[in-house]
Design a protein around this motif. Structure first.
Motif, PDB file in Angstrom:
ATOM      1  N   ASP A  26      -1.928  -3.930 -55.473  1.00  0.00           N
ATOM      2  CA  ASP A  26      -1.563  -3.162 -56.660  1.00  0.00           C
ATOM      3  C   ASP A  26      -0.105  -2.719 -56.536  1.00  0.00           C
ATOM      4  OD1 ASP A  26      -1.221  -1.488 -58.790  1.00  0.00           O
ATOM      5  OD2 ASP A  26      -2.905  -0.158 -58.339  1.00  0.00           O
ATOM      6  N   PRO A  27       0.832  -3.529 -57.020  1.00  0.00           N
ATOM      7  CA  PRO A  27       2.250  -3.196 -56.865  1.00  0.00           C
ATOM      8  C   PRO A  27       2.756  -2.116 -57.811  1.00  0.00           C
ATOM      9  CG  PRO A  27       2.004  -5.280 -58.021  1.00  0.00           C
ATOM     10  CD  PRO A  27       0.633  -4.867 -57.604  1.00  0.00           C
ATOM     11  N   GLU A  28       1.956  -1.712 -58.776  1.00  0.00           N
ATOM     12  CA  GLU A  28       2.450  -0.804 -59.806  1.00  0.00           C
ATOM     13  C   GLU A  28       1.818   0.583 -59.802  1.00  0.00           C
ATOM     14  OE1 GLU A  28       4.983  -1.595 -61.476  1.00  0.00           O
ATOM     15  OE2 GLU A  28       5.049  -3.709 -60.902  1.00  0.00           O
ATOM     16  N   GLY A  29       0.608   0.725 -59.276  1.00  0.00           N
ATOM     17  CA  GLY A  29      -0.079   2.017 -59.346  1.00  0.00           C
ATOM     18  C   GLY A  29       0.719   3.128 -58.683  1.00  0.00           C
ATOM     19  N   SER A  30       0.741   4.310 -59.282  1.00  0.00           N
ATOM     20  CA  SER A  30       1.512   5.419 -58.725  1.00  0.00           C
ATOM     21  C   SER A  30       0.958   5.813 -57.362  1.00  0.00           C
ATOM     22  CB  SER A  30       1.489   6.617 -59.674  1.00  0.00           C
ATOM     23  OG  SER A  30       0.168   7.044 -59.921  1.00  0.00           O
ATOM     24  N   LEU A  31       1.872   5.990 -56.407  1.00  0.00           N
ATOM     25  CA  LEU A  31       1.466   6.229 -55.022  1.00  0.00           C
ATOM     26  C   LEU A  31       2.351   7.314 -54.433  1.00  0.00           C
ATOM     27  CD1 LEU A  31       0.775   3.341 -52.454  1.00  0.00           C
ATOM     28  CD2 LEU A  31       1.502   5.624 -51.779  1.00  0.00           C
ATOM     29  N   ALA A  32       1.731   8.328 -53.850  1.00  0.00           N
ATOM     30  CA  ALA A  32       2.470   9.407 -53.188  1.00  0.00           C
ATOM     31  C   ALA A  32       2.024   9.498 -51.740  1.00  0.00           C
ATOM     32  CB  ALA A  32       2.228  10.741 -53.887  1.00  0.00           C
ATOM     33  N   LEU A  33       2.992   9.703 -50.847  1.00  0.00           N
ATOM     34  CA  LEU A  33       2.696   9.898 -49.431  1.00  0.00           C
ATOM     35  C   LEU A  33       3.198  11.270 -49.020  1.00  0.00           C
ATOM     36  CD1 LEU A  33       3.021   7.396 -46.541  1.00  0.00           C
ATOM     37  CD2 LEU A  33       3.990   9.672 -46.290  1.00  0.00           C
ATOM     38  N   VAL A  34       2.298  12.074 -48.493  1.00  0.00           N
ATOM     39  CA  VAL A  34       2.623  13.437 -48.060  1.00  0.00           C
ATOM     40  C   VAL A  34       2.588  13.488 -46.541  1.00  0.00           C
ATOM     41  CG1 VAL A  34       1.840  15.833 -48.054  1.00  0.00           C
ATOM     42  CG2 VAL A  34       1.696  14.483 -50.153  1.00  0.00           C
ATOM     43  N   THR A  35       3.621  14.035 -45.918  1.00  0.00           N
ATOM     44  CA  THR A  35       3.657  14.147 -44.470  1.00  0.00           C
ATOM     45  C   THR A  35       4.159  15.526 -44.042  1.00  0.00           C
ATOM     46  OG1 THR A  35       4.640  13.287 -42.426  1.00  0.00           O
ATOM     47  CG2 THR A  35       5.940  13.060 -44.440  1.00  0.00           C
ATOM     48  N   ARG A  36       3.560  16.034 -42.980  1.00  0.00           N
ATOM     49  CA  ARG A  36       3.985  17.332 -42.450  1.00  0.00           C
ATOM     50  C   ARG A  36       5.315  17.233 -41.724  1.00  0.00           C
ATOM     51  NH1 ARG A  36      -0.633  17.675 -37.695  1.00  0.00           N
ATOM     52  NH2 ARG A  36       0.037  15.850 -36.526  1.00  0.00           N
ATOM     53  N   ASP A  37       5.734  16.020 -41.374  1.00  0.00           N
ATOM     54  CA  ASP A  37       6.972  15.837 -40.626  1.00  0.00           C
ATOM     55  C   ASP A  37       8.160  15.858 -41.571  1.00  0.00           C
ATOM     56  OD1 ASP A  37       8.926  14.762 -38.590  1.00  0.00           O
ATOM     57  OD2 ASP A  37       7.056  14.506 -37.485  1.00  0.00           O
ATOM     58  N   SER A  38       9.270  16.346 -41.066  1.00  0.00           N
ATOM     59  CA  SER A  38      10.483  16.380 -41.881  1.00  0.00           C
ATOM     60  C   SER A  38      11.305  15.103 -41.732  1.00  0.00           C
ATOM     61  CB  SER A  38      11.346  17.585 -41.485  1.00  0.00           C
ATOM     62  OG  SER A  38      11.713  17.506 -40.115  1.00  0.00           O
ATOM     63  N   ARG A  39      10.838  14.205 -40.863  1.00  0.00           N
ATOM     64  CA  ARG A  39      11.589  12.993 -40.565  1.00  0.00           C
ATOM     65  C   ARG A  39      10.930  11.764 -41.182  1.00  0.00           C
ATOM     66  NH1 ARG A  39      14.861  14.168 -36.012  1.00  0.00           N
ATOM     67  NH2 ARG A  39      14.372  16.164 -35.030  1.00  0.00           N
ATOM     68  N   LEU A  40      11.612  10.639 -41.048  1.00  0.00           N
ATOM     69  CA  LEU A  40      10.999   9.374 -41.418  1.00  0.00           C
ATOM     70  C   LEU A  40       9.840   9.073 -40.453  1.00  0.00           C
ATOM     71  CD1 LEU A  40      14.218   7.262 -42.131  1.00  0.00           C
ATOM     72  CD2 LEU A  40      12.472   7.914 -43.819  1.00  0.00           C
ATOM     73  N   PRO A  41       8.937   8.173 -40.826  1.00  0.00           N
ATOM     74  CA  PRO A  41       7.774   7.913 -39.971  1.00  0.00           C
ATOM     75  C   PRO A  41       8.160   7.349 -38.598  1.00  0.00           C
ATOM     76  CG  PRO A  41       7.399   7.073 -42.184  1.00  0.00           C
ATOM     77  CD  PRO A  41       8.840   7.460 -42.112  1.00  0.00           C
ATOM     78  N   TYR A  42       7.415   7.792 -37.589  1.00  0.00           N
ATOM     79  CA  TYR A  42       7.577   7.281 -36.229  1.00  0.00           C
ATOM     80  C   TYR A  42       6.209   7.289 -35.565  1.00  0.00           C
ATOM     81  CZ  TYR A  42       7.510  12.298 -35.253  1.00  0.00           C
ATOM     82  OH  TYR A  42       7.156  13.634 -35.206  1.00  0.00           O
ATOM     83  N   SER A  43       6.113   6.607 -34.438  1.00  0.00           N
ATOM     84  CA  SER A  43       4.836   6.515 -33.733  1.00  0.00           C
ATOM     85  C   SER A  43       4.782   7.533 -32.609  1.00  0.00           C
ATOM     86  CB  SER A  43       4.650   5.119 -33.145  1.00  0.00           C
ATOM     87  OG  SER A  43       3.504   5.071 -32.319  1.00  0.00           O
ATOM     88  N   PRO A  44       3.679   8.284 -32.478  1.00  0.00           N
ATOM     89  CA  PRO A  44       3.551   9.205 -31.338  1.00  0.00           C
ATOM     90  C   PRO A  44       3.610   8.488 -29.993  1.00  0.00           C
ATOM     91  CG  PRO A  44       1.901   9.706 -33.013  1.00  0.00           C
ATOM     92  CD  PRO A  44       2.550   8.406 -33.412  1.00  0.00           C
ATOM     93  N   THR A  45       3.296   7.184 -29.964  1.00  0.00           N
ATOM     94  CA  THR A  45       3.297   6.463 -28.698  1.00  0.00           C
ATOM     95  C   THR A  45       4.695   6.331 -28.098  1.00  0.00           C
ATOM     96  OG1 THR A  45       3.489   4.317 -29.814  1.00  0.00           O
ATOM     97  CG2 THR A  45       1.265   5.137 -29.387  1.00  0.00           C
ATOM     98  N   GLY A  70      11.791   1.362 -52.345  1.00  0.00           N
ATOM     99  CA  GLY A  70      11.553  -0.038 -52.652  1.00  0.00           C
ATOM    100  C   GLY A  70      10.097  -0.343 -52.951  1.00  0.00           C
ATOM    101  N   GLN A  71       9.204   0.417 -52.353  1.00  0.00           N
ATOM    102  CA  GLN A  71       7.769   0.235 -52.588  1.00  0.00           C
ATOM    103  C   GLN A  71       7.227   1.157 -53.684  1.00  0.00           C
ATOM    104  OE1 GLN A  71       5.618  -2.059 -51.083  1.00  0.00           O
ATOM    105  NE2 GLN A  71       7.572  -2.932 -50.415  1.00  0.00           N
ATOM    106  N   ARG A  72       8.112   1.869 -54.350  1.00  0.00           N
ATOM    107  CA  ARG A  72       7.738   2.806 -55.413  1.00  0.00           C
ATOM    108  C   ARG A  72       6.725   3.841 -54.910  1.00  0.00           C
ATOM    109  NH1 ARG A  72       8.218  -2.018 -56.647  1.00  0.00           N
ATOM    110  NH2 ARG A  72       6.002  -2.484 -56.384  1.00  0.00           N
ATOM    111  N   VAL A  73       7.069   4.436 -53.769  1.00  0.00           N
ATOM    112  CA  VAL A  73       6.239   5.475 -53.154  1.00  0.00           C
ATOM    113  C   VAL A  73       6.998   6.796 -53.196  1.00  0.00           C
ATOM    114  CG1 VAL A  73       5.119   6.259 -51.029  1.00  0.00           C
ATOM    115  CG2 VAL A  73       5.106   3.832 -51.629  1.00  0.00           C
ATOM    116  N   ALA A  74       6.356   7.816 -53.733  1.00  0.00           N
ATOM    117  CA  ALA A  74       6.951   9.150 -53.703  1.00  0.00           C
ATOM    118  C   ALA A  74       6.726   9.730 -52.309  1.00  0.00           C
ATOM    119  CB  ALA A  74       6.304  10.036 -54.760  1.00  0.00           C
TER     120      ALA A  74
END
Length: 417
Positions: A26-45, A70-74
């Motif tokens: 589904d390239p068009e459906g509205s998508l939001a990602l919420v994260t507690r981190d203030s940074r870009l995603p990283y791996s705990p490993t 680019g992925q239309r993600v809020a």
């Protein structure tokens, strides 16, 4: 109120795999990602390698800054899921914003489990779960001369090694009879403990901290046998627990983690969970388990994303198989599968004191159940696939024990189509 067709809470492997799977279908459906981190995603490993200096903070991000646009993600950073309202398909964030969703993925991960030791609120201590934690610990390691690490798991042992290499006097306190008990048997753990002792660390197993108190250097650690350890750095590495406080008052079923089916769906319609907060099928048994490893988080996230998007290609989760690798003082160890020999099963053991190597293979009905090695080379991913695919290895068992790397690759070349 903000609305998203897809709401993903979390930003590590499970969440990112879900986003990719959703966008594939589904390239068009509205998508939001919420994260507690203030940074870009990283791996705990990667955090132990931040502490050691082997990885620079700016090089550990899993996605570039322009990926989400680019992925239309809020991308909604520095926000915590405060409360879930599944009865009206909405979620409240820590800043008061409320988001209505059509479909929700909970990939909220886990946080350090702080041990309920008397006096812990009176002394300074470190944990290691976020990038900020890693940077603080790295600075403290550089200045430490007497450190105590509570917990002999992977996080604690990684940190202890960095402290030793930094010149500190290090003591590891572990309640269990051995270190790394969740991954290795006593013999394998003995090889690892010996390497630490030879490098200058002290390991106290079977010991419990009864109290913490302020001291001249920083902290005094009081043990159950009367010993007192003074430290200028205290790290608590006694495990993690899923973040589920936002479920209070909701009908989402949970136990040690959020209970999910084989498509990562919870008992509540349109709510999925994946990763370190999810309690899912155990490959080896009937009861759902927590299996907080990167490959499982990624697989669960992909399944959840495909199910959320209605992708007809989604396949059911076959169950969790543990896989952990560990490097220490120039040596390595790896654990795949279950350590206990099942009823009707057998184990093969090979040990070489001169090489400081150890290999243990567990099988049942000709199928691999687990393989564990110290200073033995084999591909953990291949071994995990042999377990998941229930490959009959009985005719090659002797060769597998003698040379697990080559034999595993032979299976891979024949079976991986």
């Amino acid at each position: 109120m903000v609305h998203a067709q897809y709401l993903v809470v979390g930003s590590s492997h499970a969440a990112l795999e879900a986003v990719s799977a959703i966008r594939m279908h589904d390239p068009e459906g509205s998508l939001a990602l919420v994260t507690r981190d203030s940074r870009l995603p990283y791996s705990p490993t990667v955090l132990p390698y931040i502490v050691s200096g082997r990885s620079a903070p700016e090089n550990v991000y899993l996605r570039a800054a322009d990926y989400f646009a680019g992925q239309r993600v809020a991308y909604m950073a520095d926000r915590v899921l405060a409360r879930l309202h599944p009865e009206r398909t909405a979620a409240t964030l820590s800043d008061g914003v409320e988001i209505a969703y059509d479909k929700l993925l909970l990939a909220t991960g886990a946080s350090p489990a702080i041990p309920p030791i008397p006096g812990i609120d009176l002394v300074p201590y470190h944990v290691l779960r976020t990038l900020d934690d890693a940077l603080k610990l790295k600075a403290a390691v550089a200045a430490s001369r007497h450190a105590v690490v509570l917990g002999g798991g992977l996080v604690g042992m990684h940190a202890a090694e960095n402290l030793v290499k930094g010149g500190a006097d290090v003591t590891i306190v572990e309640m269990q009879p051995q270190v790394l008990g969740a991954y290795f048997d006593a013999v394998a753990a003995g090889f690892i403990e010996r390497a630490f002792a030879e490098s200058g660390a002290r390991i106290l197993t079977g010991r419990r901290v009864v109290r913490l108190s302020p001291g001249a250097a920083g902290v005094v650690v009081h043990l159950d046998d009367g010993q007192m350890l003074e430290a200028d750095l205290l790290l608590t590495a006694t495990g993690v627990k899923p973040d589920m406080g936002y479920l209070a008052g909701s009908s989402v079923a949970h136990d040690a983690g959020i209970l999910v089916d084989d498509y990562m769906c919870t008992n509540v319609a349109n709510v999925w969970a994946a990763g370190d907060c999810a309690q899912a099928r155990d490959f080896f048994g009937e009861r759902p388990v927590m299996n907080a490893i990167l490959p499982d988080a990624a697989e669960q996230g992909r399944i959840a994303g495909m199910a959320m998007a209605g992708d007809p290609g989604v396949k059911a989760y076959v169950g969790g198989v543990p896989l952990n690798t560990y490097n220490f003082f120039g040596r390595h160890a790896i654990a795949v599968g279950v350590g206990a020999t099942p009823s009707g099963g057998e184990e093969r053991v090979r040990q070489d004191e001169a090489r400081r190597s150890y290999l243990r293979v567990v099988v049942k009905d000709g199928r691999l159940q687990g393989i564990f090695g110290v200073n033995e080379f084999f591909d953990g991913g291949v071994m995990r696939q042999l377990i998941l695919r229930r490959v009959d290895i009985s005719a090659a068992l002797d060769r597998l024990v003698a040379d697990p790397l080559t034999t595993g690759r032979e299976f891979m070349s024949r079976l991986w189509k």
